[in-house]
Every structure is written in C-alpha cells, then in structure tokens.
Design a protein around this motif. Structure first.
Motif, PDB file in Angstrom:
ATOM      1  N   ASP A 219       0.834  -1.196   0.000  1.00 28.96           N
ATOM      2  CA  ASP A 219       0.000   0.000   0.000  1.00 28.96           C
ATOM      3  C   ASP A 219       0.877   1.258   0.000  1.00 28.96           C
ATOM      4  OD1 ASP A 219      -2.167  -1.649   0.095  1.00 28.96           O
ATOM      5  OD2 ASP A 219      -2.731  -1.184   2.164  1.00 28.96           O
ATOM      6  N   PRO A 220       0.391   2.354  -0.577  1.00 31.61           N
ATOM      7  CA  PRO A 220       1.222   3.563  -0.689  1.00 31.61           C
ATOM      8  C   PRO A 220       1.833   4.026   0.629  1.00 31.61           C
ATOM      9  CG  PRO A 220      -0.738   3.792  -2.040  1.00 31.61           C
ATOM     10  CD  PRO A 220      -0.909   2.518  -1.267  1.00 31.61           C
ATOM     11  N   GLU A 221       1.087   3.919   1.738  1.00 29.69           N
ATOM     12  CA  GLU A 221       1.614   4.409   3.003  1.00 29.69           C
ATOM     13  C   GLU A 221       2.734   3.548   3.568  1.00 29.69           C
ATOM     14  OE1 GLU A 221      -2.407   2.393   4.040  1.00 29.69           O
ATOM     15  OE2 GLU A 221      -1.460   3.427   2.342  1.00 29.69           O
ATOM     16  N   HIS A 222       2.898   2.318   3.044  1.00 28.73           N
ATOM     17  CA  HIS A 222       3.966   1.428   3.516  1.00 28.73           C
ATOM     18  C   HIS A 222       5.048   1.185   2.464  1.00 28.73           C
ATOM     19  CE1 HIS A 222       1.623   0.583   7.075  1.00 28.73           C
ATOM     20  NE2 HIS A 222       0.602   0.171   6.340  1.00 28.73           N
ATOM     21  N   LEU A 223       4.834   1.673   1.268  1.00 33.89           N
ATOM     22  CA  LEU A 223       5.739   1.334   0.169  1.00 33.89           C
ATOM     23  C   LEU A 223       7.132   1.917   0.353  1.00 33.89           C
ATOM     24  CD1 LEU A 223       5.970  -0.158  -2.514  1.00 33.89           C
ATOM     25  CD2 LEU A 223       5.227   1.938  -3.667  1.00 33.89           C
ATOM     26  N   ASP A 224       7.228   3.132   0.900  1.00 36.63           N
ATOM     27  CA  ASP A 224       8.544   3.730   1.084  1.00 36.63           C
ATOM     28  C   ASP A 224       9.421   2.876   2.006  1.00 36.63           C
ATOM     29  OD1 ASP A 224       8.424   5.886  -0.629  1.00 36.63           O
ATOM     30  OD2 ASP A 224       7.703   7.286   0.876  1.00 36.63           O
ATOM     31  N   ARG A 225       8.835   2.335   3.065  1.00 30.96           N
ATOM     32  CA  ARG A 225       9.608   1.499   3.980  1.00 30.96           C
ATOM     33  C   ARG A 225      10.080   0.221   3.284  1.00 30.96           C
ATOM     34  NH1 ARG A 225       9.826  -0.704   9.252  1.00 30.96           N
ATOM     35  NH2 ARG A 225      11.583  -2.173   9.137  1.00 30.96           N
ATOM     36  N   LEU A 226       9.174  -0.411   2.555  1.00 26.38           N
ATOM     37  CA  LEU A 226       9.546  -1.612   1.813  1.00 26.38           C
ATOM     38  C   LEU A 226      10.651  -1.303   0.817  1.00 26.38           C
ATOM     39  CD1 LEU A 226       9.042  -4.573   0.960  1.00 26.38           C
ATOM     40  CD2 LEU A 226       7.240  -3.728  -0.550  1.00 26.38           C
ATOM     41  N   ALA A 227      10.489  -0.206   0.072  1.00 25.73           N
ATOM     42  CA  ALA A 227      11.480   0.171  -0.926  1.00 25.73           C
ATOM     43  C   ALA A 227      12.814   0.521  -0.282  1.00 25.73           C
ATOM     44  CB  ALA A 227      10.965   1.348  -1.752  1.00 25.73           C
ATOM     45  N   ALA A 228      12.780   1.195   0.873  1.00 25.83           N
ATOM     46  CA  ALA A 228      14.020   1.571   1.547  1.00 25.83           C
ATOM     47  C   ALA A 228      14.797   0.335   1.998  1.00 25.83           C
ATOM     48  CB  ALA A 228      13.713   2.473   2.739  1.00 25.83           C
ATOM     49  N   GLU A 229      14.089  -0.664   2.513  1.00 25.88           N
ATOM     50  CA  GLU A 229      14.770  -1.895   2.949  1.00 25.88           C
ATOM     51  C   GLU A 229      15.413  -2.607   1.759  1.00 25.88           C
ATOM     52  OE1 GLU A 229      15.382  -3.012   5.860  1.00 25.88           O
ATOM     53  OE2 GLU A 229      13.985  -2.001   7.205  1.00 25.88           O
ATOM     54  N   ILE A 230      14.669  -2.689   0.658  1.00 21.44           N
ATOM     55  CA  ILE A 230      15.219  -3.353  -0.527  1.00 21.44           C
ATOM     56  C   ILE A 230      16.379  -2.539  -1.099  1.00 21.44           C
ATOM     57  CG2 ILE A 230      14.721  -4.150  -2.874  1.00 21.44           C
ATOM     58  CD1 ILE A 230      11.833  -4.612  -1.937  1.00 21.44           C
ATOM     59  N   GLY A 231      16.236  -1.203  -1.113  1.00 20.50           N
ATOM     60  CA  GLY A 231      17.294  -0.348  -1.626  1.00 20.50           C
ATOM     61  C   GLY A 231      18.568  -0.467  -0.817  1.00 20.50           C
ATOM     62  N   ALA A 232      18.447  -0.491   0.515  1.00 15.61           N
ATOM     63  CA  ALA A 232      19.631  -0.629   1.363  1.00 15.61           C
ATOM     64  C   ALA A 232      20.310  -1.976   1.132  1.00 15.61           C
ATOM     65  CB  ALA A 232      19.232  -0.473   2.831  1.00 15.61           C
ATOM     66  N   PHE A 233      19.520  -2.998   0.891  1.00 14.67           N
ATOM     67  CA  PHE A 233      20.053  -4.341   0.656  1.00 14.67           C
ATOM     68  C   PHE A 233      20.779  -4.437  -0.684  1.00 14.67           C
ATOM     69  CE2 PHE A 233      18.988  -8.660  -1.107  1.00 14.67           C
ATOM     70  CZ  PHE A 233      19.840  -9.400  -0.297  1.00 14.67           C
ATOM     71  N   THR A 234      20.202  -3.832  -1.708  1.00 16.17           N
ATOM     72  CA  THR A 234      20.766  -3.947  -3.061  1.00 16.17           C
ATOM     73  C   THR A 234      21.747  -2.827  -3.404  1.00 16.17           C
ATOM     74  OG1 THR A 234      18.860  -2.753  -3.979  1.00 16.17           O
ATOM     75  CG2 THR A 234      18.742  -5.164  -3.946  1.00 16.17           C
ATOM     76  N   GLY A 235      21.768  -1.777  -2.591  1.00 16.09           N
ATOM     77  CA  GLY A 235      22.689  -0.662  -2.835  1.00 16.09           C
ATOM     78  C   GLY A 235      22.199   0.336  -3.869  1.00 16.09           C
ATOM     79  N   VAL A 236      20.864   0.433  -4.037  1.00 17.33           N
ATOM     80  CA  VAL A 236      20.291   1.416  -4.978  1.00 17.33           C
ATOM     81  C   VAL A 236      19.266   2.257  -4.222  1.00 17.33           C
ATOM     82  CG1 VAL A 236      20.685  -0.065  -6.975  1.00 17.33           C
ATOM     83  CG2 VAL A 236      18.465  -0.128  -5.804  1.00 17.33           C
ATOM     84  N   GLU A 237      18.923   3.416  -4.765  1.00 10.49           N
ATOM     85  CA  GLU A 237      17.974   4.333  -4.145  1.00 10.49           C
ATOM     86  C   GLU A 237      16.583   4.100  -4.712  1.00 10.49           C
ATOM     87  OE1 GLU A 237      16.054   6.434  -1.961  1.00 10.49           O
ATOM     88  OE2 GLU A 237      18.196   6.717  -1.566  1.00 10.49           O
ATOM     89  N   LEU A 238      15.691   3.588  -3.867  1.00  8.48           N
ATOM     90  CA  LEU A 238      14.333   3.269  -4.329  1.00  8.48           C
ATOM     91  C   LEU A 238      13.270   4.129  -3.673  1.00  8.48           C
ATOM     92  CD1 LEU A 238      14.426  -0.641  -4.367  1.00  8.48           C
ATOM     93  CD2 LEU A 238      14.801   0.934  -6.274  1.00  8.48           C
ATOM     94  N   THR A 239      13.624   4.995  -2.743  1.00 14.18           N
ATOM     95  CA  THR A 239      12.603   5.797  -2.073  1.00 14.18           C
ATOM     96  C   THR A 239      12.178   6.960  -2.974  1.00 14.18           C
ATOM     97  OG1 THR A 239      14.375   6.977  -0.934  1.00 14.18           O
ATOM     98  CG2 THR A 239      13.289   5.198   0.251  1.00 14.18           C
ATOM     99  N   GLY A 240      11.133   7.671  -2.520  1.00 11.88           N
ATOM    100  CA  GLY A 240      10.471   8.620  -3.395  1.00 11.88           C
ATOM    101  C   GLY A 240       9.451   7.847  -4.186  1.00 11.88           C
TER     102      GLY A 240
END
Length: 243
Positions: A219-240
């Motif tokens: 859901d939109p209100e939780h997507l930034d957190r999910l994206a941030a965790e995946i981004g930190a793991f993979t080394g790319v910027e997924l937030t925003g």
C-alpha cells in the motif's frame, strides 16, 4: 503447459540493457500488488514476473512448489537475474527458484516478504478469508471463466504450500522482511518459527520486520519502507515512491 498457451515470463519494466529482477506472485497469481514496487525497481532493473500456471484458458495449475520453481527457471530461458523477489507464496517459490539457479552457478540476491519455509497449516475458514481477498482483487464483476480459473489456481497453490517444507540451503544474499506475528484475522501465527527456519537455511541473511499487515505491505503508506529496505540491501535508491 498446454499447446497454444503463451509463455510465462511477463515484462513489467524494460529499458535497454540493465540487470534483471524477477518477481514471483503471491496466492491467486495476481500481479497488481507488485506494480508500484516494480515501477521503483524499474529505475535500476529490467523487471519481469513469472505468470502463475492456470490463469489462462487451456492452462493447468501447478500444485507443488517444486513445479512452480522449475517453471520459473524454465521461463528465464537461461538468463541470469540479479534480483529475485517474492511475497507470500511467491517468496516460497522464489527461494526454490534461487536454489535451482545456484545449481547452475548463479546466485542472485533474493528478497522474501512475509513468506514461510514451513508447511502451511490452515482451516477452511482461513482459506475462505484469503480467497475473499484474492477474489476481491478481480473487481466487482469478474468474468465467470476468469473467476473459476483463479479459484482453481488458488486451491492448487494452497495444496502446494501445505505439502512443502524448504530443505536446501541457499548461499546467496537474502533479505527477509516479515510482518508482525498475526494472521489476516488477528490470530497469532508462527512467523517466529518461519524466521528461525529461514535463518537455518540462509547463511547470508539479513532480516527486518515491516510495520504493516500481510496484505498492506504494498500500500502507498507502507511502500517507502519496503522500498528503503530493498534499496539498502541492493545498494540502490528506491525511495520517493511512485504513487
């Protein structure tokens, strides 16, 4: 798969030459929950999904996790993904897919969201509650043929989860994101047991808990957190997050 049924690999985002990300769907096979996240991942990856068997006319559902993983590897047609993602049923299939890819000398990063390596235990009431969510995702007036195929696929997937326990280790990098330890109706689940088993099977595992229910993680209100965790793991910027 029956003759005349299209291939299983679906392109979600593709822009020139990029590493590939493959997404495995949850129960029911719908890809709708993945689309916002796929848009974010598409900044850095070509994003694909493996369509669940049984959703098209003439197609036959698969009722073992092993068959689903074998089909996912076959759908990749020798290509080597950099990232494999799965939520719920899709995480269980993603694990077995990566185990098979490792046998071929390929170890993609693996992201598992609220999935279990243990056999699924449920009641008819549990299954009906989940089916209501799956069917609700088809809209208010789904075509009868579509509804019947999704129902048959869903039932085969439940049989697959009930009969499966992950046995083999995966030596690649794994990110495990779990929801709080309650089920869809608020009852306590066995996520703690699932986490213990994932840790036994994954020597290179990072895990975290999401502040969202199982059906809310995209859901939109939780997507930034999910994206941030995946981004930190993979080394790319997924937030925003794309909305």
């Amino acid at each position: 798969m029956s003759p005349g049924v299209p291939g299983r690999l679906i392109t979600l985002v593709r822009r020139k030459d990029r590493p590939a990300c493959v997404m495995l769907p949850g129960a029911g096979g719908g890809l709708g929950p993945y689309l916002r996240l796929a848009s974010l991942l598409g900044r850095y990856y070509n994003v694909y999904a493996v369509r669940a068997a049984g959703l098209l006319p003439g197609d036959v559902p698969e009722d073992t996790i092993e068959a689903m993983a074998d089909s996912a590897v076959h759908a990749l047609d020798g290509n080597s993904p950099a990232l494999v993602f799965g939520w719920s049923l899709g995480g269980t299939v993603a694990w077995e897919t990566c185990v098979r890819l490792a046998d071929r000398g390929v170890r993609p990063d693996l992201v598992i969201v609220d999935s279990s390596p243990l056999p699924r235990r449920s009641t008819a009431a549990d299954d009906d509650a989940i089916w209501d969510i799956v069917a609700g995702g088809l809209g208010s007036r789904p075509d009868e043929g579509t509804l019947a195929r999704v129902r048959r696929t869903f039932q085969a997937q439940l049989r697959a989860l009930a009969g499966h326990a992950a046995q083999r280790e995966y030596a690649g990098r794994v990110l495990l994101l779990m929801c709080p330890d309650t089920d869809v109706d608020g009852k306590l689940s066995d996520r703690a047991g699932a986490i213990r088993r994932w840790r036994e099977l994954a020597p290179d595992l990072r895990d975290a808990t999401l502040d969202a229910g199982h059906y809310e993680v995209f859901d939109p209100e939780h997507l930034d957190r999910l994206a941030a965790e995946i981004g930190a793991f993979t080394g790319v910027e997924l937030t925003g997050a794309a909305r």
